[in-house]
Scaffold this active site. Sequence first.
Site, mmCIF file in Angstrom:
data_model
loop_
_atom_site.group_PDB
_atom_site.id
_atom_site.type_symbol
_atom_site.label_atom_id
_atom_site.label_comp_id
_atom_site.label_asym_id
_atom_site.label_seq_id
_atom_site.Cartn_x
_atom_site.Cartn_y
_atom_site.Cartn_z
ATOM 1 N N GLU A 35 20.963 -11.323 0.613
ATOM 2 C CA GLU A 35 19.899 -12.143 0.134
ATOM 3 C C GLU A 35 20.083 -13.610 0.565
ATOM 4 O OE1 GLU A 35 17.726 -12.099 -2.472
ATOM 5 O OE2 GLU A 35 17.994 -9.788 -1.994
ATOM 6 N N CYS A 190 1.431 -6.680 -1.567
ATOM 7 C CA CYS A 190 0.835 -8.404 -2.140
ATOM 8 C C CYS A 190 1.126 -9.291 -1.115
ATOM 9 C CB CYS A 190 1.265 -8.446 -3.517
ATOM 10 S SG CYS A 190 0.125 -10.019 -4.196
ATOM 11 N N CYS A 197 -4.593 -4.175 -1.950
ATOM 12 C CA CYS A 197 -4.867 -4.025 -3.662
ATOM 13 C C CYS A 197 -5.110 -2.779 -4.245
ATOM 14 C CB CYS A 197 -6.047 -5.295 -3.916
ATOM 15 S SG CYS A 197 -5.721 -6.967 -3.647
ATOM 16 N N CYS A 200 -1.748 -1.260 -5.035
ATOM 17 C CA CYS A 200 -0.734 -2.079 -5.961
ATOM 18 C C CYS A 200 -0.897 -1.347 -7.179
ATOM 19 C CB CYS A 200 -1.410 -3.492 -5.947
ATOM 20 S SG CYS A 200 -0.241 -4.640 -6.734
ATOM 21 N N CYS A 206 -4.564 -7.018 -12.797
ATOM 22 C CA CYS A 206 -4.204 -8.617 -11.914
ATOM 23 C C CYS A 206 -5.576 -9.463 -12.098
ATOM 24 C CB CYS A 206 -4.138 -8.118 -10.412
ATOM 25 S SG CYS A 206 -3.809 -9.464 -9.342
#
Length: 351
Positions: A35, A190, A197, A200, A206
Amino acid sequence: MSLLSNNLIKWHKNHGRKDLPWQIATTPYMVWISEVMLQQTQVKTVIPYFQKFMGRYPDIDSLADSNEDEVLSYWSGLGYYSRGRNILKSAKILKNDFNSEMPDSSEELQLLPGIGKSTAGAILSLGFKTKAPILDGNAKRVLVRYFRISDPIDLTSTSKLLWKIAEDNLPEKECNIYTQAIMDVGALICTRTNPNCSECPLSKNCVSLNENKQNLLPIKSPKKEKPTKKVYWLVLKNKSGEVLLENRNSKGVWQGLWSFPEFDEFEDREKYTKKLSLCNSKVEENIKLKHAFTHYKLDIDLKSITLKEKIQNSDNNKLWFNSNKIGSVGLPSPVIKVLKKIERDDTKSFL
């Protein structure tokens, strides 16, 4: 479970990434290192660095027992070097105060250098598989578009709103899958530009897509022009093929790294050069190099001198390095670039 989290978890089980190096036999330590490396850095860039780093530092003890020069040598080229320094500082704290174990509370994790709320949430969610929110760049973008948040994303008020949304949408179970799913959707679907899209799992609900505003979000406050800092580097090579480097032990973005001797003024470099024995030496001047940081640009003027006679160095902050030893210390990416040019004897190609 919210509709958002439910759809993300379902999608990830069929389409999400599950074979990244830090996802195999995952531990909180591995999640932490990955991370931090992934901050401001793409996955494909991080993978080889992560693998090499874990090969040398498989656990907290091996990292805590290392030193800054060696840790930064494994960070060379990855950028944002304060991350590497903070990882070492945190490892020493973990060894001394936490029995070489990652703490399992957000409050304790955030006491460690370089770990903020989102990184702590990722360690808890992905490493410990407990319920905790994250809000990295990918997650922000997904939430901003899904809920059509039109205020600039870098405002404090927007950040508070996004954290509330992130916490409200956490599932009670499979939080680790949800966390990885929202990061994957942000990274793979995204995306910043031209979001896909049609693929997605959130497209049906959305708000920005339904209003055809997905390409307009997120919004950032207007950027200020980055200032430019002019510096003068001296690239000194001797007859043995060694290069003179100085340690950046002062505070700054390259703190602890090794670089070429740097001067703020052209005249200062000239005064230093005149102290050298330059008889029968090869001198190359007007070599230009540019480098961009987050907040400013670096305009570098290089002067390269190949000495015919080996000179003694009385400055403990400067050392001669041969090609075998250079890899054992941390180097900024522009220095690595110049060193590679030197190996090919192609310094003039910077022009």
